[in-house]
Each structure stands twice: as C-alpha cells, then as structure tokens.
Scaffold this motif. Structure first.
Motif, short mmCIF file in Angstrom:
data_model
loop_
_atom_site.label_atom_id
_atom_site.label_comp_id
_atom_site.label_asym_id
_atom_site.label_seq_id
_atom_site.Cartn_x
_atom_site.Cartn_y
_atom_site.Cartn_z
N ASP A 127 -35.94 21.98 -63.78
CA ASP A 127 -36.00 23.06 -62.80
C ASP A 127 -37.35 23.12 -62.08
N TYR A 128 -38.16 22.08 -62.24
CA TYR A 128 -39.47 22.03 -61.61
C TYR A 128 -39.32 21.93 -60.09
N THR A 129 -40.06 22.72 -59.36
CA THR A 129 -40.07 22.60 -57.91
C THR A 129 -41.51 22.73 -57.42
N ILE A 130 -41.75 22.29 -56.18
CA ILE A 130 -43.07 22.47 -55.56
C ILE A 130 -42.86 23.44 -54.40
N HIS A 131 -43.48 24.58 -54.45
CA HIS A 131 -43.26 25.65 -53.46
C HIS A 131 -41.77 25.90 -53.28
N GLY A 132 -41.02 25.89 -54.36
CA GLY A 132 -39.59 26.15 -54.29
C GLY A 132 -38.77 24.98 -53.79
N GLU A 133 -39.42 23.85 -53.54
CA GLU A 133 -38.67 22.71 -53.01
C GLU A 133 -38.63 21.59 -54.02
N ARG A 134 -37.50 20.86 -54.01
CA ARG A 134 -37.42 19.69 -54.87
C ARG A 134 -37.91 18.46 -54.11
N ILE A 135 -38.05 17.36 -54.85
CA ILE A 135 -38.63 16.16 -54.23
C ILE A 135 -37.48 15.30 -53.71
N PRO A 136 -37.47 15.01 -52.41
CA PRO A 136 -36.33 14.26 -51.86
C PRO A 136 -36.37 12.78 -52.23
N ARG A 137 -35.19 12.23 -52.54
CA ARG A 137 -35.12 10.80 -52.84
C ARG A 137 -35.00 9.98 -51.56
N GLU A 138 -34.74 10.66 -50.43
CA GLU A 138 -34.53 9.93 -49.19
C GLU A 138 -35.68 10.21 -48.22
N PRO A 139 -36.12 9.17 -47.49
CA PRO A 139 -37.17 9.42 -46.49
C PRO A 139 -36.65 10.32 -45.38
N HIS A 140 -37.56 10.96 -44.65
CA HIS A 140 -37.12 11.91 -43.64
C HIS A 140 -36.42 11.24 -42.48
N ALA B 76 -44.45 6.18 -73.10
CA ALA B 76 -43.13 6.69 -72.74
C ALA B 76 -43.09 6.90 -71.23
N GLN B 77 -42.07 6.36 -70.59
CA GLN B 77 -41.96 6.47 -69.14
C GLN B 77 -40.55 6.89 -68.75
N ARG B 78 -40.47 7.79 -67.81
CA ARG B 78 -39.19 8.35 -67.41
C ARG B 78 -38.62 7.57 -66.23
N PHE B 79 -37.31 7.31 -66.26
CA PHE B 79 -36.66 6.77 -65.07
C PHE B 79 -35.63 7.77 -64.58
N PHE B 80 -35.39 7.75 -63.27
CA PHE B 80 -34.55 8.76 -62.64
C PHE B 80 -33.32 8.11 -62.00
N GLN B 81 -32.26 8.86 -62.00
CA GLN B 81 -31.00 8.38 -61.42
C GLN B 81 -31.16 8.12 -59.92
N VAL B 82 -30.49 7.08 -59.44
CA VAL B 82 -30.55 6.81 -57.99
C VAL B 82 -29.16 6.68 -57.37
N ILE B 83 -28.17 6.25 -58.16
CA ILE B 83 -26.81 6.12 -57.62
C ILE B 83 -26.02 7.37 -58.01
N PRO B 84 -25.47 8.08 -57.03
CA PRO B 84 -24.67 9.27 -57.38
C PRO B 84 -23.40 8.84 -58.12
N ASN B 85 -23.06 9.55 -59.17
CA ASN B 85 -21.86 9.16 -59.91
C ASN B 85 -20.83 10.29 -59.93
N ALA B 86 -20.70 10.98 -58.80
CA ALA B 86 -19.77 12.10 -58.76
C ALA B 86 -18.31 11.65 -58.82
N ASP C 174 -33.41 3.86 -44.76
CA ASP C 174 -32.03 4.22 -45.08
C ASP C 174 -31.74 4.23 -46.58
N LEU C 175 -32.73 3.89 -47.38
CA LEU C 175 -32.49 3.78 -48.82
C LEU C 175 -32.70 5.12 -49.52
N THR C 176 -31.85 5.39 -50.49
CA THR C 176 -32.11 6.49 -51.41
C THR C 176 -32.90 5.88 -52.57
N MET C 177 -34.07 6.40 -52.84
CA MET C 177 -34.93 5.74 -53.82
C MET C 177 -35.36 6.67 -54.95
#
Lengths: 903, 192
Positions: free
Chosen positions: A689-702, A625-635, A219-222
């Motif tokens: 804008d990087y995608t894999i076969h036109g798809e982005r990488i999901p933060r949530e498990p299926h 240098a290491q990149r971190f990615f957003q996890v909490i939506p801030n809309a 249930d986690l967005t990671m």
C-alpha cells in the motif's frame, strides 16, 4: 571541493573528471565515447566545455570535459556560445554518414545519438553528398549488426576487448571508413556480447531476439526484476507488451551487476513465452483434465485436509513461495528439493558466511579487490558476471598500481592502459578444468577437488603457521602455497571465491580457512560462495532437510500427498530416488510454470507464475535479498504465483475461507517473526500500500501508446487496467513521475535522456550507488568475532586415481546451463551437446578416443551412455558430464562411478 | 445593494438583453378585417415558397452527388503504398505515440528475403489497428508519419451495428495495390 559551472557553485568529490562532475550534479552535457564503467579516451570530441583561468577570465579555452580533472575553485561553462557551437558542429560531422533510418532502427526511442543530437540543437542537414555504406556481418543469433549507423565512438571495441576480454571483435580500416566488426562473419565468442546493444550509443549492435517481437521502449510495460539464471542475482528490467515478455534490460545496481549483464541473463527470457508453459489447472485421470478453479478446490479439499502432506521446496522458487509451502505443510514436513550432497554444501557455505569471521563479498567488492583467489569453482560458466567482476579486479588493480607512480587519474583509460601494458593484478585460479579466466591468472592450476582443497589448506597453513598439520604436503604444494599466500598477504582487499559445483565440502572449508586467516586488522577480506540456482541461498537459509529425508517420512500406505513446488526433481536428483518417492505418495500436486519430467507425474498440476507474472523475493549468493515485481498481467489466465495457490490450499485446509487477500509483504513479515535468520527481510521493499504523495509508481512510460486500441480486438469495452494489489507499482502510465525509490525503478528515463544512459540521473554519481542506496537487503551481517571461532583442520587425503572408479563432476556452460534459459532458441543453438569429458590420459587408460561411447553406471543406476570428448588442461581421474542444460538429468555428482566403453 | 441575480421569472425576462439588434417587437394589436381574411398573408407566404423554384437548391442529391471536400478534410485513415505497390509503413510507432486518443497500436515484423516487392523497407507492420470508436480524426498520425504511410482520406467512417466493427485492421486500412488494382487505388486515393 567547490567548482563553478556557469557561475553557480557546486560541491564535487575530488578525483573526478569534469564530465562526471557535471553529470553528477544533474547537468546535461552530451558525450559519446565516455562510459562510466570504462573511463575516458577523448575520441568523440562531443563533451567540450569552456574552462576559465579564474573568475576574471572572459576568454577561456575549450577542453574535452572527460579528459580534464576537477580542481578546487575551477570555473567552467557548459552554456558558453563557443562551446555550444563546437558541440553542434561535432555532431553535424558525426551525422554526415548516419543513415537517418530511425523509423526502422531498433534503437529508435532509446537512442543516445538521438538524445545527443536533440541536446546539441543540430537539426538541419547540410551535407549533400553520398553517404558511405558498409556490408553488415552475421554476428550470431544474439546480436544484430548494422554498421552504417556507426559514429565511430569506439565504445564497442573498448567494451568487448578491454572490459570483457573478448578478442573476436575489432576495428578495421582507417579515416572515414573505419569498420567495427569481426574479421569475418561468425558468432561473437564472448558470453557478454549482449551488452554491446546497451554500450553502443546508436543502433549498430542491437538485440536480435527482440527483433522477433520488436517494441519501442516507450511502448513497453516494465518492472524491476531479478535474473533467474544463476545465483548471482543480477538486477534486470523485464519488459512486456501484448501479454508477452519482449526483452530483458540491465537494471543498474552499484553493488551487484553495475552496467552489464551476461548473455544467459539477457537472452534467457523466452521460456516465459514458451508453448510449453502450463497455463491451465490440470487434474489428471478424469474426463476433462483442464479444470476451473472451483473444480480444483473441490478436488483438493480431501487431499489437503485428510492426509499427511509433504512439501518439496525449490531453489528456483521465490522465498515467499517456499515459505507459503512451509506454512501449508508445517516445518516438520518441509524438505529442500535438492540432493543431500548439495544441501550439505550449501549449509557449509552458509555456516562459514554466517560465522562472522569473513565478509560475504558483493560483485562490486570483487570488482574492487586487489587480489583474487578462485578455488574449485568454474565461475566463468556458473556465475558469468562474477567472472567479469574478477576480470575488472585484475585489470583495475594493475591500473591503480600504475597510476600511483605517475600523476595520472585512473579514469584516463588509454593512458592507464598504456602505462600498465601487460601488468595484471593478482589472480590465482585453482580449478578442475581450464576456463578463459586462466589467461588472466598469475597462477592457474588444475587438479581434482580433493587436491584443490589440499592446495588451499596448504595456503591457509602458510598464512597461519602452526594451526594445520602441514607436514604431509608435498614440496611442490608448499612452494605454490607460499607464492599464492605471499601475494594474498600483500593485498588490502583480497577476495576468495569458491562454490558448490566441485561437490566437495573441503574446498569450501579450505577457502574459508584462507579467508579467515587473511581477515586481520587493516585487511578487509571478502568471500564469495557460488551456488547453483537463483534462490539456492534463500532455500538453504530456511534450514530444511534435503529431499532424501522426505523418503523416510513416508511410510508405506501412509496415504501421503506430496506438494512439489516449481522443481523438476529429476534434474536435481537421481531418477531412482525420485521415482521411489513419487510411487510412495498417493497424490502428487505439482506447481510449475513449464512442463517437465516431474509435472508428468503430477495428479494435480497448477500453473505457477514465472518471475514475469509474479512478485517475490530471491536471495543471491551474497545473501542479498532482492525483490522482483510482476510485469505480465495475468487477469485472463489461471496462472498465479505459487504462494497464492499455496495460500488457497492452506485456507482449504484450515477451512477458513474468509476472502483475505494475501500480499507478499505479509508473508515476509511472518517469515521474519518465524525465522530469525531472515531478520530485516521486510525492508526489501515497502508494503503493497506504499504510495508517493498518494500516487503509485507507473510501470509504463508517459509516452506509452495504444492504450485504447491494444486490447480492442479482444474487448472493445475497454476494461479497467489490470490491478494487482501486491506492490506499489501500477500497470498504467499514470502515477508518480519523478525518480522513484531505488528498489522500484521500472525503467530509466529522464527528460532529454531516452536511452539507457539516463541511469546517470538515478545515481548519486556516475558508477556510484543509486539515489537512496542500492536495492537489496543483506541477510548475512558481518559480526565482529574472533577468527579462532571457526577453522577447519581436517585436511583430506590426496586423490588417488583408480582405473575402475572415476570421479563424476558436472560441467557447466556459460550459455547452455540453465533449466529455463535453454528455452531461448538462440542460446540453445550456442550451448554444447552432451558429452562425457575426460582428460587425454584418462582416455588412454579407458582405451577410448573422441566420439566413442562411454557407459556410465553408479552402484546400480545406469545413466546411459554418452559420447566421449577429450579435453586438455583438465585433471586425470575425473569425468565431466555436461550439466544444467534442458535435457540433463540429476546425477550423483562428486561420487565415484564406473565407466565402460560401449562397443 | 443592487443584485444581478434574478429573483423570479418576470425579473429575469426584464433583465435579459437581446444579443443582436435584429430583434423585432411582436405586434400585439387586435386583427382588423383584412387580417382576418388571411388571404394576403397566405399569398405572401406562397410567394416565398414558389420563389424558391427559381433559386439554386442549397442541397445536393447525396449519394448520387457528393460535395467538394476541403483540402484539409480528415476522414478515414488509409495506409499508403508506394508507386510499386509496396507498403510504406515501417511500424516505427510514431503515429501511435502521437495519437492523443491512444487509438493506434501495431506490431512490427522484419522483412524476409523475397518480400522486397511487398514492403518498402526492412520492417513492416505485421498488425496495425485503429480503434475508430476512440479516434478523434485529428490527423496527428499523418503529421507524425516520417514515411508518408498514413493519411486521412475523404471517406467517412461508416455506420455499423456492432462496436467491434470499428476496430480497423490492416485489411480495412491498406490502400489497394496501384499496380494490380489501379482503378480501386485511384478511387481510394482520392484527390491527394
């Protein structure tokens, strides 16, 4: 070499065991007691396979795959009927006493035992008798204990005692009632205890802070993230649900933290959910302080376009944010928000690491070193994971040496331990005070920073005779230097560790001299410099002047506006200095995520994103240098990454409101062109804008659940999922389903492998690098240069103890030090109170005893008074003050101050 | 070449075949005198109408009367309690993960000492919400539940003027306490 598994040929690296071999080629084989970082003991009997004599052998024999090495042309079968039945039988035995309480168990859904039970096919319980039960223990505020779930794999004690060096967790009793716990209830003493929750294959040890807001793994967005709490930059997974950060998990990086995290990193996340967070734009000194963005822009327009702006950068803000600030104010008006002394020390570190004479060592390289020298840095408390790596170096060197004499592979853990006994690899710790690392050390010596650097110079003089004036070293020092120097000479991969926390540049220079002298042909020498904050290295690389120079650039009535980026200046600098500067400025714009003493002075306060709400890049002490990615939506909130706020201000300033949306990769591109020292930084992650076969990488498990219900209490109309254009990761469960590139692994999962053990499916081989290489870009390249280029020759004078002037040094604490981690209640409880710490002799000289109050003054600055604590095993003439925790203020570390007893 | 695609309405009528053999051709002869009297036809019709007076009515008087439910009927969800009135749900999340409409969400909490009479096990759902607008009443949540804590009752989802009224929380879902409110409990429980 070639081996045959179920009549199929596989190419396997030699020196592995069969279990590793099977896992490395992607086959599923159940196991419990084996752990890639800890080797095999063959305790659980779960990984049985059948091995055949040759291709004509049909009978074969059952072996434990973790205990048998690969041989060329070996035939083995995982799918063999007997082997399968054996494995099913074993798990049935293990499960006889297991409580089957998965619905209330925190491990459920991320449980190795669940996975293995399903994998072996055991599905029906035949044992009809009473299960044995245990009383659980209180193990402190971090780890929850539920002993009934135990399957006796011994991983916990092997990790806690052998790997992490703790001694307060052990195994008791015998037969089918063995008990893993402490002698009696109490807080686990090791600062690496949090890893028990990931090491335990079931739910005996679980994360207690997660219990406060429990969420299943599915249930986690990671998101892939990077730890914020020290300069080592361990890779983490940040996990969110209901707009709240729920937990931090380890993210394997073979070059940095491997399988483990320290407790500060694992549990120090709660500041993100703190009530003290700044969530709204605040414009002070007007009727309604909380403002909308339009009001803010109107208010800021005159401030940013008319007056001179001074930018104060931050060692805990991302590179992007610091660079955006530099862009806004111009290079000449950008200053590091740290003291002159610290900036100088960081500069020295960078100079020596950039010189090309030594290699900047990663944690993995420290772990593999065969001799380690620590000079003037209390790494146990300032860089805990580095201390753990040093421990591995010491233990593994002994193991490797032992295995050379007899034919035993290094992964055969218990045999190697038996063989090595008390033997240890070489470790010398030259430090101001004692630390738990001293127990492992061949040489442990405590002295003042000046004397430490003299000792280190003496070693350098021994290694390269004639380069230094060695005549003023005492005989004791020369002998000690000889002993350490000799051991370092024997080593093939020595590592020298130093750092800034002893506030003495000679320490770093001397450590460099040793490293440079050792870095000869046939010997690969590493050097590591520990810094104070998660992006200290990144900020230092930007090569801006320190805060003290910002003062000079503000003329009285110069109508200056200060923009302070994610930095509580009062922690890094003395209060008088900060007050002086802030009083000179007409307007103070502060961007930060939590209220603190600096935000109190702000006239305009902007809510900045923490690592969980934003994207960015951090540079660790290795120069990675290491990149971190957003996890909490801030809309729905006004919280934005600092670089976005600063970009908006820059648009205001240049009056070019063209609606261009800025992405972090564009900032890095600009950075690369503007500053050559950041060459290669754009490859830290591909563009937004990087995608894999036109798809982005999901933060949530299926299996993510509740998608249409989770926000329904707020808005039944089900708005579109949150979208931030900053990265190739999406905030949904749809997208690319395979193994993502290593820099963008939001979580570890593989079919049949729900637990953290699924990391094996993301690696080239167990304990190896992630598929496609470990993430991170090294900014400090090794250059082939002559050693003679850089060599420091000024040996300082011996430290002279005086009765009225005491050397002030910071004392960090492994759990308590950390501006942000202090917001976690559990860590706050475990961190020490503020003390002035002195040696017994110093206490005698000052005529104080433990508990008395000491007044600290430094050339007119009154730091107030602190209770005295007397510590054995530290040098005289020095006063330590607890530093880094939430309540502490900046002091002139490394200077001599006055102490007086308060009556 | 013969085609199966009709080109106009006539052709399509010709090509149309009846689905059953019960179709009767319409008698299109002109009406005679008896037909034009209409009386026999009226009487024929009335006899069918009045004939129904003596037949068992197929409808029931809802809501005074209710119809017998099938044992597998799936109506509104109920969060169950055990015989001592303690909540059975442990917030394990299996119903949510099984839900094909993704309409269930919950937050777990730890039972505190002294709350043993409220919650059956050491964890419980502090919040449990079902989006009834999304629910397709498939019953997979009931099937997934390891604690017999959720089942689909014989109650229909009522109508409402606002969409937000269909987000059912714990207070809407939880069955009355069998110890303190036995009557309400029996009513809510139905025939399960």
């Amino acid at each position: 070499m070639v081996i045959h598994i179920d009549n199929k040929e596989y190419n396997i690296k030699s020196g592995k065991n069969l279990l590793e071999a099977c896992l490395s080629v992607g086959l599923d084989l159940p196991y419990f007691c084996w752990h890639p970082a800890m080797g095999s003991v063959g305790a659980c009997r779960q990984c049985a396979v059948k091995v055949y004599k040759d291709e004509n052998d049909t009978k074969g024999r059952l072996v434990m795959s973790c205990m048998e090495g690969v041989k060329d042309g070996l035939y083995l079968s995982i799918e063999d009927k007997t082997a399968k039945e054996f494995r099913e039988q074993v798990i049935e035995w293990l499960m006889t006493n297991h409580p089957h309480d998965c619905p209330v168990c925190d491990e459920g859904g991320a449980c190795h035992l669940q996975d293995m039970t399903v994998m072996t096919g055991h599905d029906y319980r035949r044992f009809k008798y009473k299960k044995r039960t245990y009383t659980n223990q209180y193990l402190g505020p971090l780890i929850h204990h539920e002993m009934n779930r135990c399957i006796q794999c011994y991983r916990c004690v092997r990790y806690y005692r052998d790997y992490a060096g703790g001694d307060d967790l052990n195994v008791f009793a015998a037969h089918n009632h063995v008990y893993f716990g402490r002698e009696k209830d109490g807080v686990l003493q090791s600062p690496f205890s949090g890893n028990l929750s990931e090491v335990c294959p079931t739910g005996v040890f679980t994360d207690k802070t997660l219990k406060e807001h429990y969420t299943r793994k599915w249930d986690l967005t990671m998101s892939p993230s990077v730890c914020n709490h020290c300069s080592v930059g361990c890779n983490t997974i940040a996990a969110e649900r209901y707009g709240e950060l729920r937990c931090i998990l380890n993210r394997y990086n073979g070059d940095v933290n491997g399988y483990f995290l320290c407790d500060r990193g694992r549990f120090g996340y709660e500041f993100v959910n703190s009530e003290n967070r700044i969530k709204r734009v605040i414009i002070r000194n007007r009727a309604g302080e909380a403002s909308t963005e339009e009001e803010l822009m109107q208010h800021l327009q005159p401030l940013v376009s008319m007056s001179k702006i001074i930018g104060i950068g931050s060692p805990r803000a991302s590179l992007e944010s610091n660079f955006a600030l530099m862009q806004l104010v111009g290079k000449q008006n950008f200053y590091q928000g740290i003291s002159e002394d610290e900036a100088h020390l960081n500069r020295v570190c960078i100079d020596v690491l950039q010189s090309g004479s030594v290699h900047s060592a990663s944690l993995k390289e420290i772990e593999q070193a065969d001799a380690v020298l620590v000079v003037g840095e209390d790494i146990w408390n300032t860089a805990p994971m580095m201390a753990l790596a040093v421990r591995q170096a010491v233990v593994k060197t002994a193991g490797a040496e032992a295995s050379q004499h007899v034919q035993i592979p290094v992964w055969l853990d218990s045999a190697i331990k038996e063989l090595a006994q008390e033997d240890k690899g070489f470790l010398a710790v030259l430090n101001v005070s004692a630390s738990p690392l001293d127990e492992l050390a061949t040489h442990a010596w405590h002295a003042t920073p000046d004397d430490l650097s003299r000792a280190a110079f003496a070693i350098a003089a021994y290694l390269q005779p004639g380069k230094l004036q060695a005549d003023n070293f005492s005989e004791e020092l020369t002998n000690q230097a000889k002993a350490i120097g000799e051991a370092l000479k024997q080593a093939k991969n020595p590592v020298i560790i130093t750092g800034v926390s002893s506030y003495n540049d000679n320490v770093i220079k001397a450590a460099f001299d040793i490293a440079a002298s050792l870095n000869t042909a046939g010997r690969k020498t590493g050097m590591a410099c520990v810094m104070t904050e998660c992006n200290s290295m990144g900020l230092a690389l930007m090569d801006a002047p320190a805060f003290n120079h910002a003062m000079d650039s503000v003329r009285p009535n110069g109508h200056a506006t200060a923009v302070i980026l994610e930095n509580d200046l009062y922690r890094h600098l003395t209060p008088n200095l900060v007050d002086n500067f802030l009083n000179k400025c007409d307007h103070i714009i502060v961007l930060d995520s939590l209220h603190n003493s600096t935000t109190e002075k702000a006239s305009v306060l902007l809510p900045a994103a923490t690592f969980a709400e934003g994207d960015g890049t951090l540079v660790n002490n290795e120069g990675r240098a290491q990149r971190f990615f957003q996890v909490i939506p801030n809309a729905d909130t006004q919280v934005k990454e600092s670089w976005q706020w600063l970009w908006k201000m820059q648009m205001l300033r240049s009056q070019k409101v063209n609606g261009h949306v800025l992405h972090p990769d564009e900032l890095l591109q600009k950075m690369e062109t503007d500053m050559p020292q950041f060459k290669g930084i754009t490859s830290v992650s591909p563009g937004h804008d990087y995608t894999i076969h036109g798809e982005r990488i999901p933060r949530e498990p299926h299996r993510y659940s509740g998608r249409t219900a989770i926000q329904a209490n707020k808005n039944v109309s089900e708005p579109k999922p949150f979208y931030d254009g900053d990265s190739p990761l999406s905030f949904t469960m749809e997208g690319f389903k395979g193994v993502p590139p290593s820099w963008a692994v939001p979580f570890f999962w593989a079919p049949g492998w729900n637990s953290v053990q699924s990391v094996a499916k993301y690696q080239d081989e167990p304990n190896g690098s992630l598929k496609g290489g470990n993430p991170g870009v090294r900014l400090l390249q090794d250059k082939k240069k002559e050693n003679a280029d850089l060599f420091f020759k000024d040996v300082p004078e011996q430290f002279v103890i005086t009765k009225d002037k005491w050397l002030l040094l910071p004392k960090f604490h492994v759990l308590g030090s950390g501006e942000l981690s202090g917001y976690t209640k559990a860590l706050e409880v475990l961190s020490p109170e503020l003390f002035a710490i002195i040696s017994p002799k110093s206490a005698e000289a000052l005529n104080v005893k433990e508990g008395d109050m000491l007044q600290l003054t430094d050339a007119g600055i009154a730091y107030g008074s602190l209770p005295v604590k007397v510590l054995d095993n530290m040098c005289d003439g020095v006063v330590f003050v607890n530093a880094g925790s939430r309540g502490t203020v900046g002091m002139n570390w490394g200077t001599r101050i006055n102490l007086a007893k308060v009556n | 070449m013969q085609t199966l695609i009709p080109h106009n309405a006539d052709e399509s009528r010709r090509m149309m075949q009846s689905l059953t053999n019960r179709a009767k051709p319409v008698d299109r002869r002109p009406m005679n005198f008896v037909d034009r009297l209409y009386l026999p036809a009226v009487l024929k019709g009335m006899s069918i109408t009045f004939g129904h007076i003596f037949k068992k009515p197929p409808t029931i008087k809802y809501p005074e009367q209710t119809r017998e439910f099938s044992p597998v009927f799936r109506g509104l969800h109920v969060l169950n309690r055990d015989e001592e009135g303690r909540e059975r749900c442990t917030a394990c999340g299996l119903c949510a993960v099984a839900c094909p409409a993704e309409a269930i969400t919950m937050e777990a909490a730890e039972r505190e000492p002294g709350e043993e009479n409220l919650y059956r096990e050491e964890k419980y759902a502090a919040r449990y919400e079902i989006n009834m607008l999304r629910c397709i009443f498939c019953g997979l949540c009931e099937e997934a539940c390891p604690k017999d804590a959720i089942y689909l009752s014989e109650t229909f989802a009522p109508s409402n003027f606002a969409r937000k009224g269909f987000i059912y929380g714990k207070k809407d879902l939880l069955i009355p306490n069998p110890v303190t409110q036995p009557e309400e409990y029996a009513k809510a429980k139905g025939k399960r």
